[in-house]
Scaffold this motif. Structure first.
Motif: not given
Ligand SMILES: [Fe+2]
Length: 285
Positions: A140, A194, A235, A245
């Motif tokens: 993601h 991220h 992370y 991550e």
């Protein structure tokens, strides 16, 4: 409504392409599949690529989603226009650069660059990394939101995402059974917040924790476990100052009709149930 089939790739600007390729292959554990003087295509699964680093403007970024039908792009153009958003169809050259059959570019209400792509290229060969980080898939990405009510409405009513859980003003959105493929992160910034790759197990998360420390890679959060998605995570920062991550064990939401999004308080325990605290300055860039 524009149906998002899956996440496809990220395009990330950088100042030094060789430095990013070295990080992505030797630290992150991606496979370099193709490189030109200005572009490097890297992957953690069997698709043509998950991340394309582009040397030049280090602030540039864009995220892409796959749509299932070509007609979805025409439909999207009209639906976005009704929202006052101008979209642009990709030229043949732009499609070739992205390794897709067709694409549509626009910016979401926060100014995040989004690309809808039809038939992103797959390969007939499996992913083969130089470093075995245990990556199983491109998981993601986080996007910044300056107005979460506005942006949640956009992603859930104009696009087909659903809210899985909320933490403060932030929201975790799913586009398939995976708990989240988009994380809306409340801040004053724009763009990608991220980049996540899923790894096979908690052992991979912990192995990387030791590995990253040995390599002096700044760890900005974790190891820990998200109470929202149940994923165990770590992370860390890339040389591009972006947050990367690894996580494992993300929850799947299979009972769509009965899922009620939960509102978590804005507190460190809503991000990590084990007690890890994010390094807030670096985490929010
Ligand atoms: Fe994440």
């Amino acid at each position: 409504m524009i149906h998002l089939h899956d996440i496809s790739y990220l395009r990330l600007g950088c100042q030094n392409l060789s430095e990013m390729v070295e990080f992505a292959t030797d630290i992150l554990g991606l496979e370099l599949r193709h490189k030109t003087d200005t572009h490097a295509y890297l992957r953690g699964d069997s698709s043509a690529y998950n991340i394309c680093y582009i040397e030049g403007d280090a602030d540039y970024d864009a995220c892409a989603f796959e749509v299932r039908e070509l007609s979805e792009l025409d439909k999207a153009e009209k639906e976005l226009a009704a929202e006052g958003i101008t979209a642009k169809r990709a030229t043949d050259e732009e499609c070739e650069e992205r390794q897709v059959n067709s694409a549509l570019f626009f910016a979401d209400p926060n100014g995040n660059r989004v690309e809808l792509v039809y038939r992103p290229y797959q390969t007939g060969v499996r992913y083969f990394p130089g470093r075995d980080a245990g990556i199983t898939e491109f998981g993601h990405f986080g996007l910044h939101t300056g107005d979460s009510e506005r942006d949640i409405r956009f992603w859930t009513e104009v696009m087909s995402a659903r809210v899985s859980d909320k933490i403060g003003e932030g929201a975790l959105l799913r586009i398939d059974p995976v708990h989240h493929k988009i994380a809306l992160f409340a801040s004053e910034h724009t763009g990608v917040q991220h980049v996540n790759f899923q790894v096979a197990s908690i052992d991979d998360v912990m192995r990387s924790w030791y590995f990253l420390q040995e390599k002096n890679v700044p760890i900005v959060f974790g190891p820990g476990r998200h109470p929202t998605s149940t994923a165990m995570f770590i992370y860390f920062l890339g040389p591009d100052k972006r947050v990367y991550e690894y996580s494992s064990g993300v929850k799947r939401i299979t009972d769509e009709e009965n899922h009620t999004p939960r509102q978590f308080e804005m507190a460190p325990t809503s991000f990590c149930m084990w007690g890890a605290k994010p390094n807030v300055d670096e985490f929010s860039e």
